[in-house]
Design an enzyme around this catalytic site. Structure first.
Site, PDB file in Angstrom:
ATOM      1  CB  VAL A  28      10.058  11.496  -6.393  1.00  9.95           C
ATOM      2  CG1 VAL A  28      11.526  11.133  -6.268  1.00  9.95           C
ATOM      3  CG2 VAL A  28       9.350  11.399  -5.050  1.00  9.95           C
TER       4      VAL A  28
ATOM      5  CG  ASN B 291      14.533   4.674  -0.334  1.00  9.17           C
ATOM      6  OD1 ASN B 291      14.247   3.823   0.508  1.00  9.17           O
ATOM      7  ND2 ASN B 291      15.033   5.865   0.004  1.00  9.17           N
TER       8      ASN B 291
ATOM      9  CE1 TYR C 243       5.118   4.998   4.191  1.00  5.74           C
ATOM     10  CE2 TYR C 243       4.408   3.084   5.465  1.00  5.74           C
ATOM     11  CZ  TYR C 243       5.409   3.803   4.826  1.00  5.74           C
ATOM     12  OH  TYR C 243       6.701   3.320   4.831  1.00  5.74           O
TER      13      TYR C 243
ATOM     14  CB  ALA D 135      -3.807   4.096  -0.020  1.00  8.30           C
ATOM     15  CB  ALA D 136       1.247   5.593  -0.727  1.00 11.93           C
TER      16      ALA D 136
ATOM     17  CB  ILE E 229      14.015   0.000   8.840  1.00 12.23           C
ATOM     18  CG1 ILE E 229      13.413  -1.189   8.054  1.00 12.23           C
ATOM     19  CG2 ILE E 229      15.523   0.122   8.606  1.00 12.23           C
ATOM     20  CD1 ILE E 229      13.936  -2.558   8.412  1.00 12.23           C
TER      21      ILE E 229
END
Ligand code: NAP
Length: 232
Positions: A61, A89, A154, A156-157, A187
């Site tokens: 992606v 996702n 993470y 920030a993303a 999860i």
């Protein structure tokens, strides 16, 4: 044919989302993945076992050219089909203290989540606007809402994706396209398999990690017709 694209649909949360939206809404699901073709094939098999339809669609992606090449080729082969659901996702973590964080750990985490959202969603946007109906769901994280030490990259993303969700939701609401973000806590997936569950579950009100299916059920609602007035 009405289609849904789930990035990172080969494993974990993405796999459950792919299976659930195929079952609940009869979408033909494009199961995107980066490299694990066996896992993507298994997701496709599980969807077909339930009477649904799906196909694997590999691309990374974060690579705009790979994304547009794969999606353009898919549209050429499926001229009558429309991808009206996009589930962004795909995501990774590369945790560590910010003071010691290498540029690669910053770039790869931000690029896969945030640039990946841009690459995939923007590539499909003009078709979606002409279609005048769509559902976009971005899988973010509690780290993106409250911030998490050891996960500055993470956070920030995911925080960037949350802001983009709010902005894009306002931009395209009139076209009956909703844009929402779902921010899970812990999860049980490959991403969390090395975490100390017994210590961390004490931080969770329910005193346990969530299941991918529990995320998928909320995403399935946001994808449904019933959620047409929920955006941003
Ligand atoms: P996971 O089990 O590690 O699965 C990751 C999925 O993303 C796999 O399908 C993987 O494909 C795909 N992927 C990774 N890099 C990619 C790339 N560059 N291009 C395309 N696909 C790529 O992760 P998960 O726990 O299900 O997490 C899914 C999403 O939920 C992520 O965005 C994550 O940040 C978010 N989230 C997870 C949790 C949690 O506790 N698990 C909590 C909050 C948010 P391959 O199979 O080919 O590797």
């Amino acid at each position: 044919m009405k289609c849904a694209l789930v990035t990172g649909g080969s494993r974990g949360i993405g796999r459950e989302i792919a299976i659930t939206i195929a079952k609940d809404h009869n979408y033909h699901v494009l199961v995107n993945y980066a490299s694990n073709s066996a896992a993507a094939d298994e997701t496709v098999r599980l969807i077909k076992e339930n009477g649904g339809s799906a196909e694997p669609l590999p691309f990374r992606v974060e690579n705009k050219e790979a994304v547009t090449t794969a999606l353009n080729k898919w549209h050429e082969n499926n001229p009558e089909s429309i991808i009206e659901v996009i589930i962004n996702n795909a995501g990774i973590t590369k945790d560590g203290l910010f003071a010691l964080m290498e540029e690669e750990a910053w770039d790869s985490v931000v690029d896969i989540s945030l640039k990946g959202f841009y690459n995939v969603t923007q590539s499909l946007m003009q078709k979606l606007l002409r279609h005048r109906y769509g559902r976009i769901v971005n899988i973010v994280s509690l780290s993106g809402t409250k911030g998490n030490p050891g996960q500055v990259n993470y956070s920030a993303a995911k925080g960037g994706m949350i802001a983009a969700t709010k902005a894009l939701g306002q931009e395209i609401a009139k076209r009956k396209i909703t844009v929402n973000a779902v921010a899970p806590g812990f999860i049980t997936t490959d991403m969390t398999k090395d975490l100390p569950v017994d210590d961390l579950k004490k931080l969770v009100p329910a005193n346990r990690f969530g299941e991918a299916q529990e995320v998928a059920d909320l995403v399935s609602f946001l994808v449904s017709d019933k959620a047409g007035y929920i955006t941003g």
